[in-house]
Enzyme design. Structure first.
Site, PDB file in Angstrom:
ATOM      1  CG  HIS A 143      23.520 -24.077 113.906  1.00  0.00           C
ATOM      2  ND1 HIS A 143      22.450 -23.204 113.838  1.00  0.00           N
ATOM      3  CD2 HIS A 143      22.909 -25.121 112.875  1.00  0.00           C
ATOM      4  CE1 HIS A 143      21.367 -23.516 113.125  1.00  0.00           C
ATOM      5  NE2 HIS A 143      21.693 -24.662 112.575  1.00  0.00           N
ATOM      6  CG  ASP A 144      24.003 -25.278 109.604  1.00  0.00           C
ATOM      7  OD1 ASP A 144      25.336 -26.091 110.156  1.00  0.00           O
ATOM      8  OD2 ASP A 144      23.147 -25.765 109.644  1.00  0.00           O
ATOM      9  CG  ASP A 148      21.003 -28.153 113.220  1.00  0.00           C
ATOM     10  OD1 ASP A 148      20.096 -27.459 112.483  1.00  0.00           O
ATOM     11  OD2 ASP A 148      21.899 -28.384 112.962  1.00  0.00           O
ATOM     12  CE  LYS A 163      24.861 -26.843 106.251  1.00  0.00           C
ATOM     13  NZ  LYS A 163      23.098 -26.957 106.438  1.00  0.00           N
ATOM     14  CG  HIS A 180      28.661 -27.331 107.913  1.00  0.00           C
ATOM     15  ND1 HIS A 180      28.450 -28.656 107.652  1.00  0.00           N
ATOM     16  CD2 HIS A 180      27.869 -26.891 108.674  1.00  0.00           C
ATOM     17  CE1 HIS A 180      27.425 -29.083 108.407  1.00  0.00           C
ATOM     18  NE2 HIS A 180      27.186 -27.993 109.237  1.00  0.00           N
ATOM     19  CG  HIS A 216      26.539 -31.774 111.895  1.00  0.00           C
ATOM     20  ND1 HIS A 216      25.167 -32.185 111.771  1.00  0.00           N
ATOM     21  CD2 HIS A 216      26.712 -30.548 111.523  1.00  0.00           C
ATOM     22  CE1 HIS A 216      24.492 -31.067 111.023  1.00  0.00           C
ATOM     23  NE2 HIS A 216      25.300 -30.308 110.753  1.00  0.00           N
TER      24      HIS A 216
HETATM   25 FE   LIG Z   1      25.277 -28.295 110.447  1.00  0.00          FE
HETATM   26 FE   LIG Z   2      20.598 -25.835 111.092  1.00  0.00          FE
END
Ligand SMILES: [Fe+2]
Ligand SMILES: [Fe+2]
Length: 361
Positions: free
Chosen positions: A214-215, A298, A218, A243, A270
């Site tokens: 999911h991230d 998350d 970044k 991100h 998000h």
């Molecule tokens: Fe995130």
């Molecule tokens: Fe996360």
């Protein structure tokens, strides 16, 4: 012609006719077995499994032709070809015999040429049956081995997919973005929520794997923002929000279905149910459900984890923040149905967290 197709049973109660029929057939190169009525015929079929061609009279004492045909079909798992000898007044029996699958009828008295022609035709039908059985058998074997190969490929692909995602998630750890345990736990909570929400097993597996990434976006966030101690300025927060788009563009062009779902999650995890999240501002059910699921997973795990800008919270505090809010996180951010499931089963989330603590480095 195979030996098996040269065997023929002649069933007739009149010895003279029986002998006559046998002689015609033997001259036509058949190996003849004789029986004097239906019961005797059944006995011959029991003792000689190679007989499939049968010439039988219709009217016989004890067990007539029709009953003989019916019992032979019922008792033996064999393809038979019957040739029934009919006389005047046998019409209704002949119709019944047709219903049972008899294809050849000969009027009595039987002409030699007619008998030969009928037997050859019956023999050809038997051979055609055999060829058809063989075709079906080969197809079944082919399909079986194809499905075995497909299973094998799917197993290997499934394994390769998991490894690929594992390797991709390593990128995050090298850049000190998230711990491996956080990524994996988010996948596991997401799978749990997907299960509780009634999503199918395939989607549950996909979300477990895709949730890990999911991230991943970044990696495209500059160090001065990504690794900053303390809270971000508005401008830095805007950079950090990117991100989601970066993760999406990293994964979206893949043809792999798990990576495609991972792209959707990266982009929308998000978003907020109320529509004031990022990066697209989607509202409510317009947010893909897999992203709504990962969002709760998350946030719960982020609250439980130690971050540069905050200490870890205990389970009860994390649940309270998610379900009641703390000024920064609010319950109306989340899909109310999923939030209800989380509130009801929060201990299962705690179990996952406890089973996989962050490794101390
Ligand atoms: Fe995130
Ligand atoms: Fe996360």
């Amino acid at each position: 012609m195979a030996e098996i197709d040269r065997r023929i049973l002649v069933v007739d109660d009149e010895p003279v006719i029986r002998k006559l029929l046998a002689r015609i057939l033997e001259r036509a190169d058949f190996s003849v077995v004789v029986a004097e009525d239906g019961l005797d015929g059944l006995e011959k079929l029991r003792t000689d499994a190679s007989i499939r061609l049968i010439v039988s009279d219709l009217r016989m004492p004890k067990c007539g032709g029709l009953e003989f045909v019916r019992r032979a079909i019922g008792e033996f798992k064999r393809d038979f070809e019957f040739i029934l000898l009919t006389g005047d007044g046998d019409k209704s029996d002949a119709i019944e015999a047709l219903r049972l699958g008899v294809r050849e009828f000969l009027d009595k008295p039987v002409e030699r040429a007619d008998l030969e022609a009928a037997v050859f035709k019956a023999q050809e039908r038997l051979l055609e049956h055999d060829r058809e059985h063989e075709r079906v058998r080969k197809l079944e074997i082919e399909n079986f081995s194809k499905s075995q190969t497909l299973d094998e490929i799917n197993r290997k692909l499934g394994g390769a997919e998991e490894e690929l995602i594992d390797r991709l998630s390593l990128i995050s750890q090298y850049r000190d973005i998230e711990t491996a345990e956080h990524c994996v736990r988010v996948g596991l909570y997401s799978q749990l929520l997907a299960d509780m929400a009634g999503l199918d097993a395939n989607t549950q597996r996909t979300i477990r794997l895709a949730g890990i990434l999911h991230d991943i976006g970044k990696v495209g966030v500059p160090d001065d923002v990504l690794l900053k101690e303390g809270s971000l300025t508005d401008c830095e927060f805007e950079v950090m929000q990117r991100h989601t788009e970066i993760g999406y563009s990293m994964l979206n062009s893949s043809h792999n279905p798990v990576l495609q779902q991972a792209a959707v999650i990266a982009r929308h995890h998000h978003e907020k149910w109320t529509g004031n999240g990022y990066c697209t501002g989607l509202v409510g059910e317009d947010i893909p459900i897999i992203a709504r699921i990962v969002s709760i997973a998350d946030v719960y795990d982020a609250l439980r984890s130690s971050r540069r800008y905050k200490p870890p919270f205990g389970h009860d505090a994390a649940v309270s923040i998610i379900t009641k809010g703390d000024g920064r996180t609010a319950p109306d951010m989340f899909d109310p149905t999923l939030l209800g499931l989380f509130a009801e089963h929060h201990h299962r989330f705690e179990n996952i967290f406890d089973s996989m603590p962050d490794q101390l480095v």
